[in-house]
Motif scaffolding. Structure first.
Motif, mmCIF file in Angstrom:
data_model
loop_
_atom_site.group_PDB
_atom_site.id
_atom_site.type_symbol
_atom_site.label_atom_id
_atom_site.label_comp_id
_atom_site.label_asym_id
_atom_site.label_seq_id
_atom_site.Cartn_x
_atom_site.Cartn_y
_atom_site.Cartn_z
ATOM 1 N N HIS A 153 0.875 -1.170 0.000
ATOM 2 C CA HIS A 153 0.000 0.000 0.000
ATOM 3 C C HIS A 153 0.913 1.221 0.000
ATOM 4 O O HIS A 153 2.153 1.083 0.040
ATOM 5 N N PRO A 154 0.387 2.424 -0.075
ATOM 6 C CA PRO A 154 1.272 3.587 -0.187
ATOM 7 C C PRO A 154 2.358 3.678 0.875
ATOM 8 O O PRO A 154 3.513 4.003 0.566
ATOM 9 N N GLN A 155 2.023 3.372 2.118
ATOM 10 C CA GLN A 155 3.017 3.514 3.176
ATOM 11 C C GLN A 155 4.091 2.417 3.110
ATOM 12 O O GLN A 155 5.278 2.689 3.311
ATOM 13 N N SER A 156 3.686 1.184 2.834
ATOM 14 C CA SER A 156 4.687 0.114 2.737
ATOM 15 C C SER A 156 5.534 0.275 1.475
ATOM 16 O O SER A 156 6.727 -0.053 1.468
ATOM 17 N N PHE A 157 4.932 0.783 0.390
ATOM 18 C CA PHE A 157 5.687 1.071 -0.830
ATOM 19 C C PHE A 157 6.744 2.134 -0.532
ATOM 20 O O PHE A 157 7.920 2.002 -0.919
ATOM 21 N N ALA A 158 6.347 3.194 0.157
ATOM 22 C CA ALA A 158 7.290 4.262 0.480
ATOM 23 C C ALA A 158 8.440 3.738 1.340
ATOM 24 O O ALA A 158 9.603 4.118 1.135
ATOM 25 N N GLU A 159 8.127 2.861 2.274
ATOM 26 C CA GLU A 159 9.179 2.308 3.129
ATOM 27 C C GLU A 159 10.116 1.411 2.321
ATOM 28 O O GLU A 159 11.334 1.428 2.533
ATOM 29 N N ARG A 160 9.559 0.623 1.399
ATOM 30 C CA ARG A 160 10.418 -0.212 0.553
ATOM 31 C C ARG A 160 11.302 0.670 -0.326
ATOM 32 O O ARG A 160 12.487 0.367 -0.533
ATOM 33 N N ALA A 161 10.737 1.771 -0.839
ATOM 34 C CA ALA A 161 11.530 2.695 -1.648
ATOM 35 C C ALA A 161 12.685 3.279 -0.840
ATOM 36 O O ALA A 161 13.800 3.461 -1.344
ATOM 37 N N LEU A 206 4.063 10.938 -1.414
ATOM 38 C CA LEU A 206 4.893 11.281 -2.566
ATOM 39 C C LEU A 206 6.341 11.013 -2.191
ATOM 40 O O LEU A 206 6.869 11.614 -1.252
ATOM 41 N N VAL A 207 6.959 10.091 -2.916
ATOM 42 C CA VAL A 207 8.363 9.751 -2.691
ATOM 43 C C VAL A 207 9.204 10.430 -3.768
ATOM 44 O O VAL A 207 8.854 10.407 -4.954
ATOM 45 N N GLU A 208 10.304 11.023 -3.349
ATOM 46 C CA GLU A 208 11.240 11.672 -4.272
ATOM 47 C C GLU A 208 12.608 11.000 -4.129
ATOM 48 O O GLU A 208 13.182 10.953 -3.036
ATOM 49 N N LEU A 209 13.121 10.486 -5.235
ATOM 50 C CA LEU A 209 14.420 9.828 -5.289
ATOM 51 C C LEU A 209 15.341 10.655 -6.170
ATOM 52 O O LEU A 209 14.920 11.110 -7.238
ATOM 53 N N SER A 210 16.583 10.834 -5.767
ATOM 54 C CA SER A 210 17.478 11.684 -6.555
ATOM 55 C C SER A 210 18.821 11.015 -6.805
ATOM 56 O O SER A 210 19.396 10.379 -5.923
ATOM 57 N N LYS A 230 14.290 1.807 1.593
ATOM 58 C CA LYS A 230 15.325 0.766 1.718
ATOM 59 C C LYS A 230 16.111 0.609 0.417
ATOM 60 O O LYS A 230 17.339 0.475 0.429
ATOM 61 N N GLU A 231 15.397 0.609 -0.718
ATOM 62 C CA GLU A 231 16.073 0.445 -1.998
ATOM 63 C C GLU A 231 16.950 1.659 -2.303
ATOM 64 O O GLU A 231 18.038 1.514 -2.871
ATOM 65 N N ALA A 232 16.490 2.847 -1.935
ATOM 66 C CA ALA A 232 17.288 4.062 -2.146
ATOM 67 C C ALA A 232 18.571 4.015 -1.332
ATOM 68 O O ALA A 232 19.654 4.381 -1.817
ATOM 69 N N ARG A 233 18.458 3.548 -0.086
ATOM 70 C CA ARG A 233 19.634 3.445 0.769
ATOM 71 C C ARG A 233 20.648 2.478 0.172
ATOM 72 O O ARG A 233 21.849 2.765 0.127
ATOM 73 N N LYS A 234 20.165 1.313 -0.318
ATOM 74 C CA LYS A 234 21.067 0.326 -0.922
ATOM 75 C C LYS A 234 21.750 0.873 -2.171
ATOM 76 O O LYS A 234 22.917 0.595 -2.434
ATOM 77 N N ALA A 235 21.011 1.652 -2.968
ATOM 78 C CA ALA A 235 21.527 2.142 -4.245
ATOM 79 C C ALA A 235 22.338 3.428 -4.112
ATOM 80 O O ALA A 235 23.002 3.843 -5.063
ATOM 81 N N GLY A 236 22.269 4.068 -2.953
ATOM 82 C CA GLY A 236 22.961 5.333 -2.770
ATOM 83 C C GLY A 236 22.216 6.511 -3.370
ATOM 84 O O GLY A 236 22.829 7.524 -3.740
ATOM 85 N N LEU A 237 20.894 6.428 -3.446
ATOM 86 C CA LEU A 237 20.057 7.502 -3.964
ATOM 87 C C LEU A 237 19.600 8.421 -2.838
ATOM 88 O O LEU A 237 19.426 7.978 -1.700
#
Length: 469
Positions: free
Chosen positions: A167-175, A216-220, A177-184
């Motif tokens: 759902h939106p909140q679990s998606f944001a949390e997964r994002a 709203l998740v922002e990845l950079s 984690k993935e951002a942290r792993k990727a260095g984003l």
């Protein structure tokens, strides 16, 4: 989501796979004779053989004009994995070389083809035997393929997850984690109160009736040497479940609407791949996350609200919600300096009517950029077809009580949806809109995809970044 190791290391194998027309190795007489017959069209592949030198699987890339950008090699990769599993071999070696071969696409097909969303299956269906496939002397191609397939399989996993888990909140949390792993870089604006304060009324309108608050998740991604005058924004629709809201959908196959966040999943996957590939262009990814549910808090047909750019939107159909969550974020992306914007969304059923289930629609502004985006799709094996961004149809979105209606009537729905979105970016910005409603959701299976979601556009988005950088 797969039980496959692909390596360039040499080692013991129970099966040898020969790619006909792309193998310079000396073969046993029987194997060479059958390979020659297949090459001449006198026999068909795949073909399994047993001789005194061991077990062999003969395969051949299928040349079809619609299999562009290495797709025939990806299809072949799945064929190889299926052949290895059918032979009950724990390890296999693939003999492939030559300048005409595409080992990276071949390995991508293996990893994409072996993917299964089976984490919620019990018993033997939840556990598959691990296998190893050796592709000697192809270390660089294997490493590149693992990055590409990993990003796309991430998008597939998210889209395949049931909506009670994603759902939106679990998606944001997964994002996160993935951002942290990727260095984003990672930012999130979470909840209707915060989104209202930050100026994203479309996400609030759609998501305020959801069990889980919208976000709203922002990845950079910031390169060491950024191309001057270029900043790419990727904007993904992330409706984690779409009932249609008050304008509720028919119940048949509504479960597939867990995949209505396929655009946001592709953006997340692409951002992790961009971080790995490191193009020389700044890229920001936006995930527009909400549930579209009917309850006493849901928006109603007839509601009018003011968007971020000041325009008043009349909500005629609550099932045309994707464009509402995207609109304000497109405006915001340009405010943040984006010069090139690609939005990606499972947006309209009209696109399936126009192009079928396996081609995505492409519309927007700036023909040179649109050509680049389509070329990126072709080079990645993802077919995009440009539809007209036809200004005369803008009048179909007129409404007597608001600046714009959120639907344009029965005909030309993909075009009017794009025209709606175009109201929220200035004409000077190079912008491509990808309607992936067809190829993103393939619950019957397709090419090397198992039944479920495909992660379509992940490869294209990363390729666009590479072309701009």
């Amino acid at each position: 989501m797969h039980d496959l190791i692909v390596t360039a290391d040499l080692g013991k194998s129970e099966l040898t796979v020969v790619v006909i027309g792309h193998c310079a190795a000396k073969l046993p007489r029987l194997v060479a004779a059958q390979a020659a017959r297949i090459a001449k069209g006198e026999a068909s592949a795949p073909l399994s053989l047993v001789c005194e030198d061991g077990r062999y699987l003969l395969v051949k890339p299928d040349e079809k004009p619609w299999l562009v950008g290495g797709e025939n090699w990806r299809v072949l990769g799945k064929e190889i994995v299926d052949g290895v599993r059918a032979a009950k071999a724990s390890a296999a070696s693939v003999l492939v070389n030559g300048t005409a071969a595409n080992p990276q696409a071949l390995v991508e097909g293996m990893l994409l083809g072996d993917y299964r969303y089976n984490v919620l299956r019990s018993g033997k269906e939840g556990k598959r035997t691990g296998i190893t496939i050796r592709v000697p002397k192809q270390k660089a191609a294997i490493e590149a393929a693992i990055a590409v397939a990993g990003a796309q399989n991430l998008a597939r996993e998210l889209a395949d997850m049931p909506p009670n888990l994603l759902h939106p909140q679990s998606f944001a949390e997964r994002a996160r984690k993935e951002a942290r792993k990727a260095g984003l870089g990672f930012k999130v604006i979470s909840g209707t109160r915060a989104l209202t304060k930050a100026g994203f009324p479309g996400l609030v309108q759609v998501g305020m009736a959801g069990m889980s608050e919208p976000a709203l998740v922002e990845l950079s991604y910031t390169p060491k040497r950024a191309a001057k005058g270029k900043h790419l924004a990727l904007v993904g629709k992330g409706i984690t479940f779409d009932t249609g809201g008050i304008s509720i959908k028919p119940s048949a196959a509504m479960w597939e609407m867990k995949g209505d966040m396929g655009g946001a999943a592709a953006v997340l996957g692409a951002m992790t791949l961009i971080a790995e590939q490191r193009p020389d262009v700044a890229v920001t990814g936006y995930l527009c996350l909400a549930e579209n549910m009917p309850d006493s808090m849901a928006q109603r047909p007839g509601d009018i609200y003011q968007a971020r750019n000041g325009k008043f939107i009349h909500v005629d159909n609550t099932d045309a919600e994707g464009r509402l969550v995207l609109a304000d974020v497109l405006t915001y992306a340009v405010e943040q300096g984006a010069t090139h914007v690609v939005d990606v969304a499972t947006l309209t059923g009209a696109c399936l009517v126009a192009l079928g289930e396996r081609i995505a629609g492409l519309l927007g502004r700036g023909q040179t950029f649109l050509d680049q985006v389509r070329a990126a799709g072709q080079e990645s094996g993802e077919e995009l077809w440009q539809l007209p961004f036809y200004g005369e149809y803008r009048s179909l979105l007129d409404h007597p009580h608001a600046d714009i209606n959120n639907v344009g009537g029965r005909y030309g729905g993909t075009i009017t949806a794009a025209l709606f979105l175009g109201e929220f970016l200035p004409d000077t910005v190079k912008w491509a809109h990808l309607d992936i409603a067809g190829p993103a959701i393939q619950t019957g299976g397709w090419r090397y995809y198992s039944k479920g979601m495909t992660g379509f556009a992940t490869r294209t988005l990363a390729r666009v970044a590479a072309k701009l950088g």
